[in-house]
Design an enzyme around this catalytic site. Structure first.
Site, PDB file in Angstrom:
ATOM      1  CG  ASP A  60      -1.828   1.162   1.331  1.00 34.31           C
ATOM      2  OD1 ASP A  60      -1.618   2.159   0.608  1.00 34.31           O
ATOM      3  OD2 ASP A  60      -2.779   1.105   2.128  1.00 34.31           O
ATOM      4  CB  VAL A  61       1.763   3.785  -2.579  1.00 29.30           C
ATOM      5  CG1 VAL A  61       2.137   2.797  -3.663  1.00 29.30           C
ATOM      6  CG2 VAL A  61       0.406   4.427  -2.837  1.00 29.30           C
ATOM      7  CG  ASN A  87      -0.364   4.737 -12.418  1.00 31.98           C
ATOM      8  OD1 ASN A  87      -0.952   5.592 -13.068  1.00 31.98           O
ATOM      9  ND2 ASN A  87      -0.925   3.575 -12.091  1.00 31.98           N
ATOM     10  CE1 TYR A 155      -7.174  11.465  -8.922  1.00 33.00           C
ATOM     11  CE2 TYR A 155      -7.523  13.319 -10.405  1.00 33.00           C
ATOM     12  CZ  TYR A 155      -7.020  12.051 -10.169  1.00 33.00           C
ATOM     13  OH  TYR A 155      -6.366  11.375 -11.169  1.00 33.00           O
ATOM     14  CE  LYS A 159      -3.476  12.311  -9.381  1.00 30.83           C
ATOM     15  NZ  LYS A 159      -2.385  11.323  -9.523  1.00 30.83           N
TER      16      LYS A 159
END
Length: 250
Positions: A60-61, A87, A155, A159
């Site tokens: 799990d990043v 990614n 989000y 980003k």
């Protein structure tokens, strides 16, 4: 060097799978990293060289300890690392700004920002200390790094933050021959964008079906950036469905 070594995170489906398979097709050795071993195995089985040039790493990043253990496995298996495609990420339900649940905010930050940082830092350490030193870190920024969608605060914020992280990697990495790149992707045909075929909210309050593009184009774009020599870089690339509503007013 004859052998080139890469890690692709979020490689179990969509953009990550397309990028991993494009790299494998170009002869790279690829560690496919994600939370579910089964989907990662499917990514490798979909490439003729997946069995010989790929291996699965589960993590799990958003968990620093799991990321560090995963990259230790990569270093033990490969002996070096030339490219990281950062990614892995997630979204949250589209809701008005004041309705975003704290747990959804924290989950998106953990995956998209913390996870990108943890993986980039682990890769950077390997690239800095290997011989010959250097490597390339490619972050998935998204078109949302430039323009928000309605109801997408978490989000959009993460980003935008990835863009700053990309610039910092590129700057700090110069002295170690480490490059930082970002690919901003718009409407690739993946499970994450399937809802666009039924219509998604627009800034004017309407609903509209949005065009999508074959995700294989994204995979080939990542492979192109990855293959550049370290004295050349594409710091930012945008690849998008030609007719999606991004450029212009909408």
């Amino acid at each position: 060097m004859a052998d080139r070594f890469a890690v692709v995170t979020g490689a179990g489906q969509g953009i990550g799978r397309a990028a991993a398979q494009a790299l494998l097709a170009e002869g790279w050795h690829v560690a496919v990293l994600g939370r579910r071993a089964g989907t990662l195995e499917e990514t490798l089985s979909g490439s003729p060289s997946g069995a010989s040039h790929g291996f699965v790493v589960t993590a799990d990043v958003g968990d620093r300890a799991q990321v560090e253990a995963a990259f230790a496995q990569v270093l033990e298996r490969f002996g070096r690392l030339d490219v990281l495609f950062n990614n892995a990420g997630r979204g949250a339900p589209a809701v008005d700004f004041d309705e975003l649940a704290p747990e959804d905010w924290e989950g998106v930050v953990a995956a998209n920002l913390n996870g990108t940082f943890f993986c980039a830092q682990a890769a950077y350490r390997i690239m800095k200390n290997q011989s010959p030193k250097g490597g390339r870190i490619i972050n998935n920024g998204s078109i949302s790094a430039h323009a928000p969608r309605p109801g997408a605060a978490a989000y959009t914020a993460t980003k935008h933050a990835v863009t700053g992280l990309t610039k910092q990697i590129a700057l700090d990495g110069r002295k170690h021959d480490i490059t930082g790149s970002q690919i901003d992707i718009g409407n690739a045909a993946t499970p994450m964008t399937e809802r666009m075929t039924k219509g998604v909210p627009q800034p004017d309050g309407s609903m509209m079906v949005e065009p999508r593009m074959d995700v294989a184009h994204v995979g080939r774009a990542v492979a192109h950036i990855a293959a550049l020599p370290l004295d050349a870089n594409i710091p930012f690339m945008t690849i998008m469905a030609t007719k999606m509503p991004f450029i212009g007013r909408g």
